[in-house]
Design a protein around this motif. Sequence first.
Motif, PDB file in Angstrom:
ATOM      1  N   HIS A  44      -5.346 -50.094  38.464  1.00  0.00           N
ATOM      2  CA  HIS A  44      -3.938 -49.742  38.239  1.00  0.00           C
ATOM      3  C   HIS A  44      -3.425 -50.487  37.006  1.00  0.00           C
ATOM      4  O   HIS A  44      -2.644 -51.437  37.124  1.00  0.00           O
ATOM      5  N   PRO A  45      -3.876 -50.098  35.813  1.00  0.00           N
ATOM      6  CA  PRO A  45      -3.516 -50.840  34.590  1.00  0.00           C
ATOM      7  C   PRO A  45      -2.014 -50.845  34.333  1.00  0.00           C
ATOM      8  O   PRO A  45      -1.313 -49.874  34.634  1.00  0.00           O
ATOM      9  N   LYS A  46      -1.541 -51.947  33.769  1.00  0.00           N
ATOM     10  CA  LYS A  46      -0.126 -52.099  33.433  1.00  0.00           C
ATOM     11  C   LYS A  46       0.153 -51.844  31.955  1.00  0.00           C
ATOM     12  O   LYS A  46       1.306 -51.789  31.533  1.00  0.00           O
ATOM     13  N   LYS A  47      -0.918 -51.731  31.162  1.00  0.00           N
ATOM     14  CA  LYS A  47      -0.778 -51.402  29.754  1.00  0.00           C
ATOM     15  C   LYS A  47      -1.907 -50.464  29.357  1.00  0.00           C
ATOM     16  O   LYS A  47      -2.881 -50.294  30.108  1.00  0.00           O
ATOM     17  N   LYS A  48      -1.786 -49.838  28.197  1.00  0.00           N
ATOM     18  CA  LYS A  48      -2.794 -48.890  27.748  1.00  0.00           C
ATOM     19  C   LYS A  48      -4.135 -49.586  27.513  1.00  0.00           C
ATOM     20  O   LYS A  48      -4.205 -50.518  26.704  1.00  0.00           O
ATOM     21  N   PRO A  49      -5.199 -49.153  28.174  1.00  0.00           N
ATOM     22  CA  PRO A  49      -6.522 -49.685  27.815  1.00  0.00           C
ATOM     23  C   PRO A  49      -6.920 -49.200  26.420  1.00  0.00           C
ATOM     24  O   PRO A  49      -6.675 -48.044  26.063  1.00  0.00           O
ATOM     25  N   THR A  50      -7.521 -50.087  25.655  1.00  0.00           N
ATOM     26  CA  THR A  50      -8.037 -49.681  24.352  1.00  0.00           C
ATOM     27  C   THR A  50      -9.092 -48.601  24.521  1.00  0.00           C
ATOM     28  O   THR A  50      -9.133 -47.618  23.777  1.00  0.00           O
TER      29      THR A  50
ATOM     30  N   ILE B 174      -5.532 -45.544  25.577  1.00  0.00           N
ATOM     31  CA  ILE B 174      -5.433 -44.417  26.500  1.00  0.00           C
ATOM     32  C   ILE B 174      -4.151 -44.539  27.314  1.00  0.00           C
ATOM     33  O   ILE B 174      -3.804 -45.627  27.794  1.00  0.00           O
ATOM     34  N   ASP B 175      -3.447 -43.436  27.478  1.00  0.00           N
ATOM     35  CA  ASP B 175      -2.226 -43.425  28.285  1.00  0.00           C
ATOM     36  C   ASP B 175      -2.493 -44.044  29.656  1.00  0.00           C
ATOM     37  O   ASP B 175      -3.527 -43.771  30.285  1.00  0.00           O
ATOM     38  N   ILE B 176      -1.556 -44.858  30.130  1.00  0.00           N
ATOM     39  CA  ILE B 176      -1.757 -45.607  31.370  1.00  0.00           C
ATOM     40  C   ILE B 176      -2.042 -44.692  32.553  1.00  0.00           C
ATOM     41  O   ILE B 176      -2.964 -44.940  33.347  1.00  0.00           O
ATOM     42  N   SER B 177      -1.281 -43.627  32.680  1.00  0.00           N
ATOM     43  CA  SER B 177      -1.463 -42.751  33.837  1.00  0.00           C
ATOM     44  C   SER B 177      -2.813 -42.042  33.796  1.00  0.00           C
ATOM     45  O   SER B 177      -3.455 -41.849  34.837  1.00  0.00           O
ATOM     46  N   VAL B 178      -3.255 -41.672  32.600  1.00  0.00           N
ATOM     47  CA  VAL B 178      -4.560 -41.034  32.450  1.00  0.00           C
ATOM     48  C   VAL B 178      -5.671 -42.031  32.777  1.00  0.00           C
ATOM     49  O   VAL B 178      -6.628 -41.713  33.506  1.00  0.00           O
TER      50      VAL B 178
ATOM     51  N   PHE C 234     -10.786 -52.395  28.636  1.00  0.00           N
ATOM     52  CA  PHE C 234     -10.555 -53.334  27.537  1.00  0.00           C
ATOM     53  C   PHE C 234      -9.060 -53.393  27.233  1.00  0.00           C
ATOM     54  O   PHE C 234      -8.421 -52.361  26.989  1.00  0.00           O
ATOM     55  N   PHE C 235      -8.510 -54.597  27.253  1.00  0.00           N
ATOM     56  CA  PHE C 235      -7.131 -54.845  26.842  1.00  0.00           C
ATOM     57  C   PHE C 235      -7.122 -56.070  25.933  1.00  0.00           C
ATOM     58  O   PHE C 235      -7.759 -57.082  26.241  1.00  0.00           O
ATOM     59  N   ASP C 236      -6.394 -55.990  24.840  1.00  0.00           N
ATOM     60  CA  ASP C 236      -6.189 -57.169  23.987  1.00  0.00           C
ATOM     61  C   ASP C 236      -7.498 -57.874  23.637  1.00  0.00           C
ATOM     62  O   ASP C 236      -7.592 -59.105  23.633  1.00  0.00           O
ATOM     63  N   ASP C 237      -8.536 -57.083  23.361  1.00  0.00           N
ATOM     64  CA  ASP C 237      -9.840 -57.585  22.954  1.00  0.00           C
ATOM     65  C   ASP C 237     -10.510 -58.430  24.035  1.00  0.00           C
ATOM     66  O   ASP C 237     -11.256 -59.367  23.737  1.00  0.00           O
ATOM     67  N   GLN C 238     -10.264 -58.079  25.274  1.00  0.00           N
ATOM     68  CA  GLN C 238     -10.921 -58.706  26.414  1.00  0.00           C
ATOM     69  C   GLN C 238     -11.497 -57.601  27.286  1.00  0.00           C
ATOM     70  O   GLN C 238     -10.898 -56.544  27.451  1.00  0.00           O
ATOM     71  N   ILE C 239     -12.663 -57.837  27.875  1.00  0.00           N
ATOM     72  CA  ILE C 239     -13.326 -56.862  28.733  1.00  0.00           C
ATOM     73  C   ILE C 239     -13.143 -57.243  30.196  1.00  0.00           C
ATOM     74  O   ILE C 239     -13.195 -58.419  30.554  1.00  0.00           O
ATOM     75  N   TYR C 240     -12.915 -56.215  31.036  1.00  0.00           N
ATOM     76  CA  TYR C 240     -12.615 -56.452  32.444  1.00  0.00           C
ATOM     77  C   TYR C 240     -13.465 -55.585  33.367  1.00  0.00           C
ATOM     78  O   TYR C 240     -13.833 -54.458  33.025  1.00  0.00           O
TER      79      TYR C 240
END
Length: 266
Positions: free
Chosen positions: A142-148, A86-90, A108-114
Motif C-alpha cells: 500500500h505505497p504512500k508515494k509513487k514508486p519509481t 508509477i501512479d500510486i493506485s496503479v 523503489f522509492f527515493d533510490d532505496q529498494i524495498y
Amino acid sequence: MKIKMAAIDLDGTLLHDDMSLSDFSKDIIRKAEHRGIHIVLATGRMFDAARPKAEELGLSDTPLICYTGAWIMMSRSGRPIWQDGIDISVAEKILLTAREKGWLVHTFFDDQIYLPEPNKTEAKYKKYRTKAVAYLGNAFYHPKKKPTRLIFADGSEAVRREIRRVIETNFSDEVEVVFPGDDFVDVHKKGVSKGTALQKLCNMWDISLSEVIAFGNTENDVSMLKMAGISYAVKNADEYARSAAGNICDSNENDGVAKVLAEYLV
C-alpha cells in the motif's frame, strides 16, 4: 559522421560479466569525453548503483539515465534533471496482484529498494546494488508515494512471461513492461524509457539524434537503439536489442563498446 553523444548501457554492455571495467574501456571513454563527446550512462540500475561506475570511468558531472529512464541524475553533484514514477493506485493494484500470485516484486522509492520481508534472493541480486534491501511488512503493498519502478524477479522464463502477460493485459494503459536481462521483469510508468530520457538530454544540449551513438544488450535498450542515429548491440545481446540496433559490435567481455568508440577518435 561526427558524434556528439554516446549513450551506453552498463550491465552486459560496457561492464564485463564480473561487473568490472577494463582499463581499455576507461581510457577510451575518458578520451571521448575529452574530445567533447557527451558520455551518458543509460542503465536500469538505481542512481546509487550507477554513480560509482561513472566515478570509476573518471567522468565529469554528466547525466546518468537510471531506472531505465525514470530518473536522469547528474553523476557527481547528484542534481536531478528528471524523475518520474508509477501512479500510486496503479502500483498498489499491481503489488496486490503480485501478492495474490505469489510473485516476488521489489519497489523503489527515493533510490532505496524495498521488499515486504526478507527472502533468499537478496544475495543473488546484490551484484546490481550498493544498498541493502529495506523491509516494509504489509505496508509494502500500500505505497504512500509513487514508486519509481517495480521489479519482478523469477528464475523461470515461463513465470516471467506470465508476469508480463498479466501486467500488460490489465495495466497496459498505465505502465510499460520490458525484460532487462537476468531474472527480471521491469515495470515503469507509461512513456518512461531510455529513449525518452535520451530525447530529453538531446533537447537540453541541442543535439540531433543523428549525432548520437547508442550501445545496448537487452530489451530495455531498444527505445534508445531505435532512436539514435548510430546504434550497436553487443554480440552477446538478446534478440530484442539485436533486432533494434543498426550494427553489432564485439561482446561486453571483449570491450566491444570501447572498440567502436576508438574508431571515432582516430
